[in-house]
Design an enzyme around this catalytic site. Structure first.
Site, mmCIF file in Angstrom:
data_model
loop_
_atom_site.group_PDB
_atom_site.id
_atom_site.type_symbol
_atom_site.label_atom_id
_atom_site.label_comp_id
_atom_site.label_asym_id
_atom_site.label_seq_id
_atom_site.Cartn_x
_atom_site.Cartn_y
_atom_site.Cartn_z
ATOM 1 N N ILE A 200 6.568 -1.356 -0.643
ATOM 2 C CA ILE A 200 6.370 -1.644 -2.070
ATOM 3 C C ILE A 200 6.763 -3.088 -2.397
ATOM 4 O O ILE A 200 6.041 -3.794 -3.104
ATOM 5 C CB ILE A 200 7.160 -0.620 -2.932
ATOM 6 C CG1 ILE A 200 6.558 0.785 -2.727
ATOM 7 C CG2 ILE A 200 7.149 -1.001 -4.402
ATOM 8 C CD1 ILE A 200 7.329 1.914 -3.395
ATOM 9 N N GLU A 219 15.886 -9.135 2.076
ATOM 10 C CA GLU A 219 15.923 -7.891 2.858
ATOM 11 C C GLU A 219 17.262 -7.803 3.591
ATOM 12 O O GLU A 219 17.633 -8.717 4.322
ATOM 13 C CB GLU A 219 14.754 -7.882 3.857
ATOM 14 C CG GLU A 219 14.801 -6.795 4.917
ATOM 15 C CD GLU A 219 14.878 -5.388 4.345
ATOM 16 O OE1 GLU A 219 14.052 -5.033 3.489
ATOM 17 O OE2 GLU A 219 15.799 -4.634 4.749
ATOM 18 N N ARG A 287 12.959 4.995 -2.500
ATOM 19 C CA ARG A 287 12.877 6.048 -3.505
ATOM 20 C C ARG A 287 13.697 7.247 -3.043
ATOM 21 O O ARG A 287 13.913 7.440 -1.855
ATOM 22 C CB ARG A 287 11.410 6.431 -3.735
ATOM 23 C CG ARG A 287 10.598 5.246 -4.290
ATOM 24 C CD ARG A 287 9.142 5.586 -4.479
ATOM 25 N NE ARG A 287 8.913 6.609 -5.474
ATOM 26 C CZ ARG A 287 8.857 6.394 -6.798
ATOM 27 N NH1 ARG A 287 9.016 5.183 -7.280
ATOM 28 N NH2 ARG A 287 8.641 7.390 -7.626
ATOM 29 N N HIS A 459 -22.067 -3.269 16.245
ATOM 30 C CA HIS A 459 -21.778 -4.704 16.312
ATOM 31 C C HIS A 459 -22.582 -5.443 15.244
ATOM 32 O O HIS A 459 -23.764 -5.147 15.061
ATOM 33 C CB HIS A 459 -22.167 -5.241 17.690
ATOM 34 C CG HIS A 459 -22.001 -6.727 17.801
ATOM 35 N ND1 HIS A 459 -20.763 -7.310 17.953
ATOM 36 C CD2 HIS A 459 -22.909 -7.738 17.728
ATOM 37 C CE1 HIS A 459 -20.923 -8.632 17.997
ATOM 38 N NE2 HIS A 459 -22.208 -8.925 17.865
HETATM 39 C C1 LIG Z 1 4.436 0.918 -6.361
HETATM 40 C C2 LIG Z 1 4.114 2.067 -5.431
HETATM 41 C C3 LIG Z 1 3.011 1.985 -4.592
HETATM 42 C C4 LIG Z 1 2.694 3.042 -3.756
HETATM 43 N N1 LIG Z 1 1.604 2.922 -2.951
HETATM 44 C C5 LIG Z 1 1.284 3.944 -2.125
HETATM 45 C C6 LIG Z 1 0.126 3.860 -1.320
HETATM 46 O O1 LIG Z 1 -0.620 2.875 -1.350
HETATM 47 N N2 LIG Z 1 -0.169 4.909 -0.514
HETATM 48 C C7 LIG Z 1 0.636 6.026 -0.445
HETATM 49 O O2 LIG Z 1 0.335 6.949 0.317
HETATM 50 N N3 LIG Z 1 1.749 6.124 -1.203
HETATM 51 C C8 LIG Z 1 2.073 5.118 -2.047
HETATM 52 N N4 LIG Z 1 3.186 5.231 -2.839
HETATM 53 C C9 LIG Z 1 3.989 6.465 -2.739
HETATM 54 C C10 LIG Z 1 3.313 7.593 -3.523
HETATM 55 O O3 LIG Z 1 3.189 7.198 -4.862
HETATM 56 C C11 LIG Z 1 4.140 8.857 -3.410
HETATM 57 O O4 LIG Z 1 4.335 9.187 -2.058
HETATM 58 C C12 LIG Z 1 3.432 10.018 -4.090
HETATM 59 O O5 LIG Z 1 3.223 9.752 -5.454
HETATM 60 C C13 LIG Z 1 4.243 11.308 -3.945
HETATM 61 O O6 LIG Z 1 3.518 12.347 -4.526
HETATM 62 P P1 LIG Z 1 4.256 13.618 -5.153
HETATM 63 O O7 LIG Z 1 3.172 14.442 -5.750
HETATM 64 O O8 LIG Z 1 5.157 14.219 -4.161
HETATM 65 O O9 LIG Z 1 5.198 13.045 -6.310
HETATM 66 P P2 LIG Z 1 4.851 12.206 -7.645
HETATM 67 O O10 LIG Z 1 3.633 11.405 -7.499
HETATM 68 O O11 LIG Z 1 6.122 11.493 -7.989
HETATM 69 O O12 LIG Z 1 4.545 13.314 -8.713
HETATM 70 C C14 LIG Z 1 5.496 14.244 -9.146
HETATM 71 C C15 LIG Z 1 5.118 14.698 -10.533
HETATM 72 O O13 LIG Z 1 5.946 15.798 -10.884
HETATM 73 C C16 LIG Z 1 6.411 15.634 -12.219
HETATM 74 N N5 LIG Z 1 7.636 16.427 -12.341
HETATM 75 C C17 LIG Z 1 8.829 16.244 -11.719
HETATM 76 N N6 LIG Z 1 9.684 17.234 -12.050
HETATM 77 C C18 LIG Z 1 9.038 18.036 -12.936
HETATM 78 C C19 LIG Z 1 9.397 19.214 -13.633
HETATM 79 N N7 LIG Z 1 10.594 19.780 -13.473
HETATM 80 N N8 LIG Z 1 8.479 19.755 -14.458
HETATM 81 C C20 LIG Z 1 7.235 19.210 -14.606
HETATM 82 N N9 LIG Z 1 6.853 18.112 -13.949
HETATM 83 C C21 LIG Z 1 7.747 17.540 -13.121
HETATM 84 C C22 LIG Z 1 6.606 14.134 -12.333
HETATM 85 O O14 LIG Z 1 6.638 13.734 -13.691
HETATM 86 C C23 LIG Z 1 5.362 13.631 -11.611
HETATM 87 O O15 LIG Z 1 4.267 13.569 -12.492
HETATM 88 C C24 LIG Z 1 3.509 4.203 -3.728
HETATM 89 C C25 LIG Z 1 4.613 4.308 -4.571
HETATM 90 C C26 LIG Z 1 4.904 3.254 -5.429
HETATM 91 C C27 LIG Z 1 6.090 3.394 -6.337
#
Ligand SMILES: Cc1cc2nc3c(=O)[nH]c(=O)nc-3n(C[C@H](O)[C@H](O)[C@H](O)COP(=O)(O)OP(=O)(O)OC[C@H]3O[C@@H](n4cnc5c(N)ncnc54)[C@H](O)[C@@H]3O)c2cc1C
Length: 483
Positions: A200, A219, A287, A459
């Protein structure tokens, strides 16, 4: 005849998914495809007060960062590369407001698309907070404060992650921000500090560097991309430095303070105490799993010592019928890892086959050149004591890369000497994130380097570099000298 879905009482579902990010929403969709009644609860709230499915990835991560990386790369190439192509440009100027508007539009389209998919599949979207109680009851609190108790045969927890705060440099918007804040700058900071040279930090540092910021990346670790193949990491660092990213390794931040002159950052490195003043500071040190108020103590769900929800290899928690997927469980914090876990659990719930191959998960860093890999690094293979061989092919020898004026980097393959199986592929170069898909597929099928060698590649394409790297592993490369 009414189907099972229509007969389900409104408060009772076969599956309730808590979290609508890239792990949760695919789980909900696949469960609905499997003819189960499904609700997906998500509490994401945007800075403007609107609610959206899509989680971190679509709202504040993968998608907005890639939108800005694309725009900033075009701006950078316009200045640094177009003249070489014989294209003279005058009057080019940055319109950051338009760039941010385009980014917001991309995000809006993608997040609204999830609601369309839910509607088409018959998933019930519930926007608000979800909390798992004992016996697979789920307390749902809508954003207006109204509360209902739902019940489900199966519950999938997909609550995601949150940025880690650095005690010595606590967030203080607008000067000291997390990655979400750094995607929303309204002006290009003259001097930008980034703490953390991870995925990130490097992507965000690249965006603002290309748009004109002087960027210093601090870093703490002595090695650049310590988790990646070190030959790859060295090559990537060389190119990023050439673009003007000032990456300082072994730099441990001890404090950050907002003053009239900007943010004063103090850190120690091999030379002792150092100071740095920047206009904006991005803290991108990683994270942590987010599980706040997600389950009651009597739900049967437990956390490990690092705060991740404890699961087995099929993402089953300690509570019967309750699964957890994505960033809130062990494994790399990547959207595609969460997505596949979501699909796996939704298939398992429906009594179908479901399996994750955790050994073959690609990683991509969307800098320029891009950095991508899958499988084991040369260092890991060496440390395991196995006999191995490597093949490297430089993009300098690729006709397509030359034609694109993008000939930086190389493709590298690590294969077993014993049975020739591909153990890892590491690419730094143009569209490495796309090229790695071939290596992922090859490794998913336990391909040998000879399998890749005997596969015909069109190619001139960038993919020929992967082909030639496989040939180079046996010193049979055609388009580069074999060493
Ligand atoms: C700047 C940045 C760039 C990134 N780029 C990439 C990339 O290019 N490629 C890649 O693979 N990964 C990337 N990532 C990582 C990626 O965003 C995460 O790995 C991914 O979003 C994880 O998915 P998730 O569904 O587990 O969690 P999240 O995307 O965090 O979603 C979880 C959801 O659950 C909701 N939630 C939590 N608790 C509750 C609750 N109790 N009730 C209701 N809702 C709830 C949250 O509000 C959220 O909407 C990036 C991350 C960042 C910060």
């Amino acid at each position: 005849m009414p189907n099972e879905k229509q007969q389900a009482p409104a408060d009772s579902f076969d599956v309730i998914v808590i979290g609508g990010g890239p792990a949760g929403y695919p789980a909900a969709l696949r469960a609905a495809q499997n003819k189960l009644s499904v609700a997906c609860i998500d509490e994401w709230k945007n800075k403007d007060g609107t609610f959206a499915f899509g989680g971190t990835c679509l709202n504040a991560g993968c998608i907005p960062s890639k939108a800005l990386l694309e725009s900033s790369e075009l701006y950078y190439r316009l200045q640094s590369e177009f003249a070489v192509h014989g294209i003279k440009v005058s009057g080019a100027a940055l319109d950051l407001a338009q760039m941010q508007k385009r980014k917001a539009g991309v995000v809006r389209t993608m997040t609204q698309g999830i609601l369309t998919l839910f509607k088409a599949a018959g998933v019930t979207p519930l926007q608000g907070h979800g909390k798992l109680l004992a016996g697979r009851k789920v307390e749902f609190t809508a954003h207006d404060g109204s509360r209902r108790t739902l019940s489900a045969k199966h519950v999938v927890l997909a609550s995601g992650s949150a940025p880690i705060e650095l005690r010595s440099a606590p967030f203080k918007a607008p000067e000291i921000v997390d990655s979400w804040g750094a995607l929303d700058f309204e002006a290009v900071p003259k001097r930008l500090g980034v703490i953390g040279a991870g995925v990130i930090g490097l992507e965000l540092g690249s965006v603002w560097r290309r748009l004109g910021s002087e960027v210093v990346v601090l870093e703490a670790l002595p090695d650049f991309l310590a988790f990646a193949d070190q030959q790859l990491a060295r090559e990537a660092l060389r190119h990023l430095k050439k673009q003007g990213l000032d990456v300082r390794l072994g730099a441990k931040v001890s404090g950050a303070r907002v003053t009239g002159a900007g943010v004063e950052v103090s850190y120690t490195d091999a030379g002792g105490e150092q100071r740095l003043t920047v206009d904006r500071l991005v803290v991108a040190i990683g994270r942590r799993p987010y599980t706040e108020d997600l389950f009651s103590p009597d739900s049967g769900v437990t956390l490990d010592e690092r705060g991740f929800i404890k699961v087995d290899e099929h993402c089953r928690t300690g509570a019967a019928g309750v699964y957890a997927i994505g960033d809130c469980v062990r494994g790399p914090m990547l959207a595609h890892k969460g997505k596949e876990e979501g699909v796996m659990v939704a298939d398992l719930i429906a009594g179908r086959y479901g399996e994750m191959n955790y050994k073959v998960i690609p990683s991509v860093i969307y800098t320029a050149p891009e950095i991508a890999w899958v499988g084991e690094t040369e260092e890991q293979v060496k440390a395991s004591g196995r006999e191995y061989k490597t093949g490297v092919f430089p993009f300098l020898a690729s006709g397509r890369a030359r034609a694109m004026e993008q000939a930086a980097g190389f493709a590298k393959i690590v294969a077993s000497r014993e049975d020739d199986e591909i153990l890892g592929v590491h690419i730094v170069g143009p569209l490495a994130g796309e090229l790695i898909a071939e290596a992922v597929l090859a490794m998913e099928y336990s391909a040998s380097s000879e399998d890749l060698q005997r596969t015909i590649h069109a190619h001139p394409t960038l993919a020929e570099a992967v082909h030639e790297a496989a040939l180079a592993a046996d010193k049979r490369s055609i388009d580069a000298p074999n060493r």
